[in-house]
Motif scaffolding. Structure first.
Motif, PDB file in Angstrom:
ATOM      1  N   GLN A   1      38.699  46.191  27.783  1.00 30.41           N
ATOM      2  CA  GLN A   1      38.960  45.468  26.540  1.00 30.41           C
ATOM      3  C   GLN A   1      39.200  46.398  25.361  1.00 30.41           C
ATOM      4  O   GLN A   1      39.295  45.936  24.223  1.00 30.41           O
ATOM      5  CB  GLN A   1      37.798  44.524  26.239  1.00 30.41           C
ATOM      6  CG  GLN A   1      37.665  43.391  27.238  1.00 30.41           C
ATOM      7  CD  GLN A   1      36.578  42.394  26.854  1.00 30.41           C
ATOM      8  OE1 GLN A   1      35.920  42.520  25.837  1.00 30.41           O
ATOM      9  NE2 GLN A   1      36.385  41.386  27.699  1.00 30.41           N
TER      10      GLN A   1
ATOM     11  N   ALA B   1      41.179  36.241  33.208  1.00 32.08           N
ATOM     12  CA  ALA B   1      41.491  36.061  31.794  1.00 32.08           C
ATOM     13  C   ALA B   1      41.642  37.410  31.102  1.00 32.08           C
ATOM     14  O   ALA B   1      42.530  37.594  30.256  1.00 32.08           O
ATOM     15  CB  ALA B   1      40.402  35.234  31.116  1.00 32.08           C
ATOM     16  N   ALA B   2      40.786  38.375  31.455  1.00 36.61           N
ATOM     17  CA  ALA B   2      40.888  39.709  30.870  1.00 36.61           C
ATOM     18  C   ALA B   2      42.187  40.391  31.274  1.00 36.61           C
ATOM     19  O   ALA B   2      42.829  41.068  30.461  1.00 36.61           O
ATOM     20  CB  ALA B   2      39.690  40.558  31.302  1.00 36.61           C
TER      21      ALA B   2
ATOM     22  N   ALA C   1      36.559  43.995  32.778  1.00 33.38           N
ATOM     23  CA  ALA C   1      36.378  42.674  32.166  1.00 33.38           C
ATOM     24  C   ALA C   1      34.928  42.454  31.778  1.00 33.38           C
ATOM     25  O   ALA C   1      34.007  43.084  32.317  1.00 33.38           O
ATOM     26  CB  ALA C   1      36.835  41.571  33.121  1.00 33.38           C
ATOM     27  N   GLU C   2      34.726  41.544  30.859  1.00 29.58           N
ATOM     28  CA  GLU C   2      33.387  41.093  30.479  1.00 29.58           C
ATOM     29  C   GLU C   2      33.032  39.938  31.401  1.00 29.58           C
ATOM     30  O   GLU C   2      33.103  38.763  31.043  1.00 29.58           O
ATOM     31  CB  GLU C   2      33.387  40.643  29.017  1.00 29.58           C
ATOM     32  CG  GLU C   2      32.012  40.367  28.443  1.00 29.58           C
ATOM     33  CD  GLU C   2      31.227  41.634  28.151  1.00 29.58           C
ATOM     34  OE1 GLU C   2      30.305  41.922  28.949  1.00 29.58           O
ATOM     35  OE2 GLU C   2      31.528  42.316  27.170  1.00 29.58           O
ATOM     36  N   GLY C   3      32.666  40.273  32.624  1.00 26.03           N
ATOM     37  CA  GLY C   3      32.437  39.259  33.641  1.00 26.03           C
ATOM     38  C   GLY C   3      31.009  39.232  34.144  1.00 26.03           C
ATOM     39  O   GLY C   3      30.058  39.488  33.402  1.00 26.03           O
ATOM     40  N   TRP C   4      30.863  38.932  35.425  1.00 26.96           N
ATOM     41  CA  TRP C   4      29.548  38.748  36.036  1.00 26.96           C
ATOM     42  C   TRP C   4      28.690  40.002  35.937  1.00 26.96           C
ATOM     43  O   TRP C   4      27.517  39.936  35.564  1.00 26.96           O
ATOM     44  CB  TRP C   4      29.733  38.345  37.500  1.00 26.96           C
ATOM     45  CG  TRP C   4      28.463  38.336  38.301  1.00 26.96           C
ATOM     46  CD1 TRP C   4      28.033  39.295  39.171  1.00 26.96           C
ATOM     47  CD2 TRP C   4      27.451  37.326  38.305  1.00 26.96           C
ATOM     48  NE1 TRP C   4      26.830  38.960  39.720  1.00 26.96           N
ATOM     49  CE2 TRP C   4      26.440  37.731  39.208  1.00 26.96           C
ATOM     50  CE3 TRP C   4      27.308  36.108  37.649  1.00 26.96           C
ATOM     51  CZ2 TRP C   4      25.304  36.989  39.460  1.00 26.96           C
ATOM     52  CZ3 TRP C   4      26.175  35.359  37.901  1.00 26.96           C
ATOM     53  CH2 TRP C   4      25.189  35.791  38.787  1.00 26.96           C
TER      54      TRP C   4
ATOM     55  N   LYS D   1      36.737  34.737  34.152  1.00 31.30           N
ATOM     56  CA  LYS D   1      36.743  35.797  33.149  1.00 31.30           C
ATOM     57  C   LYS D   1      37.529  37.028  33.573  1.00 31.30           C
ATOM     58  O   LYS D   1      38.185  37.667  32.753  1.00 31.30           O
ATOM     59  CB  LYS D   1      35.304  36.179  32.794  1.00 31.30           C
ATOM     60  CG  LYS D   1      34.570  35.110  32.007  1.00 31.30           C
ATOM     61  CD  LYS D   1      33.202  35.597  31.551  1.00 31.30           C
ATOM     62  CE  LYS D   1      32.509  34.548  30.692  1.00 31.30           C
ATOM     63  NZ  LYS D   1      31.177  35.007  30.213  1.00 31.30           N
TER      64      LYS D   1
END
Length: 259
Positions: free
Chosen positions: A110, A168-169, A84-87, A165
């Protein structure tokens, strides 16, 4: 006349004396035992390099002190081997290498081609179970069907207590996966947030499948997921972590070529 492929362009650049392009695969790693994930990622980098003639493919986990700063060089592409495009991809990773000019690519999870790869793995597992591919009338995906009916895939992910996030991913991936597997009901569950893995797994059929939505096989995959499934008395088939399948190296190489 068609234009040369990205790979051939790299080869031409190398033979003309230009410096090879550099890409760095970056994963989270395992802070409590950093060496095994570091070694695993290095092996993946070697596999990716076999599809990218003329490139330097390096690797580093965030858990290995100083490793990332050592391998990143100016102008490098940075490929986050994260779901994921997270922290970590949005805050930690950029901060670690903010002093070096680089370009960060979208994370592994992604990749638009990843759902199809996952679907192939699931179909192979279904074939091993002797299950058909086609969706039948009254399947588990129909509204009002028995939630414990056969034909279920459990997508086991990490989730996050830091923000939305990560989940969500996972949900976005599940949405892309469902049309590719119409014979299955695809459910999502998490280790760190609701709906929790043990709760969802307790209502899975005996021939259900569980696919860990993880890049590497760290403690979450080796310990947390089996523990949750055991407590739920899940007796279906658990697939390897999505990022550990052999086809991943080619998928990553294609993503780098597109960039």
């Amino acid at each position: 006349m068609s234009s040369p492929s990205p790979a051939s362009q790299v080869i031409d650049a190398q033979t003309s004396g230009a410096a090879p392009k550099t890409v760095v695969l970056v994963a989270h790693g395992q802070p409590s035992a950093p060496n095994p994930p570091e070694h695993s990622l290095a092996q993946l980098a070697e596999q990716v390099a076999s599809f990218l003639p003329g490139w330097q493919v390096r690797s580093a986990t965030l858990a290995q002190p100083g490793r990332l700063e050592q391998v990143v060089q100016p102008g490098a592409l940075v490929y986050p081997f994260f779901m994921a495009e997270g922290w970590f991809t949005g805050k930690v990773l950029p901060k670690r290498i903010c002093h070096v000019d680089h370009r960060q690519l979208p994370p592994f999870g992604q990749d638009p081609n990843l759902p199809e790869l996952a679907a192939r793995l699931v179909r192979q597992a279904r074939t091993a179970q002797g299950q058909p591919f086609e969706a039948a009338s009254g399947s588990a995906s129909d509204s009002g069907s028995d939630p414990s009916a056969p034909g279920c895939l459990l997508l086991a992910a990490h989730g996050s207590a830091r923000g939305p996030k990560a989940a969500a991913a996972t949900e976005l991936f599940a949405t892309a996966l469902r049309p590719l597997l119409p014979e299955l009901e695809v459910r999502t569950a998490y280790i760190e947030q609701a709906p929790y893995l043990a709760d969802v797994a307790s209502n899975m059929p005996s021939d259900g499948l569980c696919l860990p939505f993880f890049a590497q096989s760290g403690d979450h995959v080796k310990d947390d997921i089996p523990e949750a499934l055991s407590s739920a008395k899940f007796d279906g088939t658990v697939l390897p972590a999505l990022g550990t399948t052999p086809e991943v190296a080619r998928l990553i190489a294609k993503a780098i070529q597109r960039a």
